[in-house]
Design an enzyme around this catalytic site. Structure first.
Site, PDB file in Angstrom:
ATOM      1  N   CYS A 227      43.691  40.262  39.064  1.00  0.00           N
ATOM      2  CA  CYS A 227      44.039  40.612  40.445  1.00  0.00           C
ATOM      3  C   CYS A 227      43.056  40.023  41.465  1.00  0.00           C
ATOM      4  O   CYS A 227      43.463  39.417  42.461  1.00  0.00           O
ATOM      5  CB  CYS A 227      44.131  42.126  40.603  1.00  0.00           C
TER       6      CYS A 227
ATOM      7  N   HIS B 240      41.638  47.448  41.492  1.00  0.00           N
ATOM      8  CA  HIS B 240      42.816  46.596  41.699  1.00  0.00           C
ATOM      9  C   HIS B 240      42.946  46.241  43.178  1.00  0.00           C
ATOM     10  O   HIS B 240      42.672  47.072  44.049  1.00  0.00           O
ATOM     11  CB  HIS B 240      44.081  47.293  41.213  1.00  0.00           C
TER      12      HIS B 240
ATOM     13  N   HIS C 177      50.089  40.421  44.240  1.00  0.00           N
ATOM     14  CA  HIS C 177      48.957  40.742  43.366  1.00  0.00           C
ATOM     15  C   HIS C 177      49.280  40.305  41.952  1.00  0.00           C
ATOM     16  O   HIS C 177      50.417  39.917  41.648  1.00  0.00           O
ATOM     17  CB  HIS C 177      48.662  42.244  43.403  1.00  0.00           C
TER      18      HIS C 177
END
Length: 202
Positions: free
Chosen positions: A106, A158, A174
């Protein structure tokens, strides 16, 4: 005789002076007991303490740490170009530590997309969350970074790049562990539940 008296008086002064110092020191010790500098078991930091520290860092207000100074229109134009670079990788698989079409994690996708325009962000999602400045959800715009805490963790792990804002829905590109590079939405229950904050870096 006089010499003997002088010697006796001199010895008396020395003895009383030392004794006074001794008792004075003892009094000071009673009033100011020495601190115990020995590290005991109770002083050790536990794993849960570290988790709490990390969580406090996540919630701590972040100062502006970048030197990018763009007007609003220029920022959005640059944001659109960065998004275009990220979106060109749709379908690429997830790869831990990856920063190429062969696979992205990510933060690797975010890092690479910004780096294309000579903007060097920190490499991890957690460190990216210390960069730029936090904004209200209602102020989100294209190019902002959106952060999550997933897998039941206690620190940010994340990140994605916001691609679109429509009222109370935010879409972001992402790299998902299961699906690779995709576009997701805060309307999805998983991301709605794990959402933490949004940062502006442009």
């Amino acid at each position: 005789m006089r010499k003997s008296i002088v010697v006796t008086l001199f010895l008396y002064l020395i003895v009383t002076s030392c004794a006074g110092t001794k008792y004075k020191n003892q009094a000071n010790n009673r009033n100011n007991p020495p601190q115990n500098t020995t590290k005991t078991k109770d002083n050790k930091i536990s794993a849960s303490d570290l988790d709490n520290v990390y969580q406090e860092e996540v919630d701590f207000p972040i100062a502006i740490t970048n030197d990018i100074n763009l007007d609003s229109d220029t920022s959005l134009e640059l944001a659109d170009e960065i998004i275009e670079v990220a979106m060109a990788n749709l379908g690429s698989k997830y790869r831990a530590g990856g920063t190429t079409k062969a696979g992205f994690d990510c933060s690797g996708l975010v890092f690479t997309s910004f780096k294309k325009f000579d903007i060097t962000l920190p490499r991890s999602s957690y460190d990216m969350a210390q960069y730029g400045y936090k904004i209200k959800d209602s102020e989100a715009q294209r190019g902002d970074l959106i952060f999550f805490i997933t897998n039941g963790g206690k620190r940010i792990n994340h990140v994605g790049i916001i691609t679109e804002v429509d009222k109370d829905e935010i879409k972001f590109v992402h790299s998902s562990v299961k699906l690779g590079v995709i576009v997701s939405s805060t309307k999805e229950s998983y991301y709605k539940k794990n959402f933490v904050k949004i940062h502006r870096v442009l």
